[in-house]
Design an enzyme around this catalytic site. Sequence first.
Site, PDB file in Angstrom:
ATOM      1  N   SER A 151      40.412  51.404  40.695  1.00 50.84           N
ATOM      2  CA  SER A 151      40.680  52.245  39.542  1.00 50.84           C
ATOM      3  C   SER A 151      39.512  53.222  39.337  1.00 50.84           C
ATOM      4  O   SER A 151      39.167  53.976  40.249  1.00 50.84           O
ATOM      5  CB  SER A 151      40.911  51.362  38.309  1.00 50.84           C
ATOM      6  N   ASP A 323      52.363  50.570  40.695  1.00 52.41           N
ATOM      7  CA  ASP A 323      51.276  51.128  39.890  1.00 52.41           C
ATOM      8  C   ASP A 323      51.656  52.559  39.518  1.00 52.41           C
ATOM      9  O   ASP A 323      51.551  53.467  40.327  1.00 52.41           O
ATOM     10  CB  ASP A 323      49.968  51.102  40.694  1.00 52.41           C
ATOM     11  N   HIS A 356      49.341  48.423  37.804  1.00 51.67           N
ATOM     12  CA  HIS A 356      47.952  48.784  38.086  1.00 51.67           C
ATOM     13  C   HIS A 356      47.043  47.563  38.176  1.00 51.67           C
ATOM     14  O   HIS A 356      46.091  47.535  38.951  1.00 51.67           O
ATOM     15  CB  HIS A 356      47.447  49.739  37.004  1.00 51.67           C
TER      16      HIS A 356
END
Length: 383
Positions: A151, A323, A356
């Site tokens: 991320s 995601d 995610h």
Amino acid sequence: MTLIATPQQMHFDAPLPLQSGASLRDYALSFETYGALNAQRSNAVLICHALNASHHVAGAYAGQENSQGWWDNMIGPGKPVDTDQFFVIGVNNLGSCFGSTGPMQVNPDAAQGQVYGADFPVVTVEDWVTAQARLLDALGIEKLAAVMGGSLGGMQALSWALQYPERAAHAVVVASAPNLTAENIAFNEVARRAIVTDPDFHGGHFYQHGVIPKRGLRIARMIGHITYLSDDVMNEKFGRQLREAVLGSAAGYRYSTQEVEFQIESYLRHQGDKFAEYFDANTYLLITRALDYFDPARSYGGSLTQALGRATCKFLLVSFTTDWRFSPKRSREIVKALLDNKRDVSYAEIDAPHGHDAFLLDDPRYLSVVSSYFDSISKEVAA
């Protein structure tokens, strides 16, 4: 055998110039290390953290239950990033609320004892990478075997390849993107507005008032949490289930706009309540803004292909099909730009249902990909 983690801190006197034009002086970085640095100092792996994580990457603190690091399933003896092979470093970013200098620390340029609060300068991904490089200098590490993150941490790994192309042999970028979409910036802005409009925020100087803008933090976390999970996982885990207290009512619903009736509502409120107890509001504003600003294409000539022409290391990129916040399409943009520059890149797109958050979970295919990649790095280090 449990890996025991020991927090460390390093102080820096030399001012750190920031991209905003401001500078930060007299600052400290909190960090942890796992494993041993080899004689050649060639087996170091830097782990970069995401929004609400810290330097506590792996292992547990002695005598503290439930104190495992946030990526403990990935890093440790015999794990994909094997601390029997690598010297792993986790660093807490500047502006955080977990030990490194941030809004909660004393401002050396203000009245005695006054904390930074809203006066803490805006920091960027590039500023974090510069600070991390200074820490590596102090540790005597000239070149990393790999830099890795998921991320926002993946953005830092990508930035390492551009800012210090000679200092990392590999970059592992997981569930990340070359910049935020308008939708992602919008989510960040709504979360920030929830915080700054909380009456307890006091323009970011709430510390002086002895209060915490918990209402805003709760809403910000609830918004964020929705984006971390896939629709499938939410429906499988909660669906339209009602709370037990509601099920006992004669009508089935309470017909109230105020009560918490659905399980998903209860879950989001629980996550918001937990978050508001430990996270700092100014830190949330700073880190989400750093996410917004990250855009290597803008910083290096206007195109991602041109920007990534600076990179010389090898890459592994991993994305997850569900995601939607950092979709596989965004990782493929990076892959294409690297291939356009004839760089060495491996890419894995994992069909995982978790959204995610999948980059933090125990998907065996994902862990196997990372394990195989780091096995090849360990052979390079040993050669």
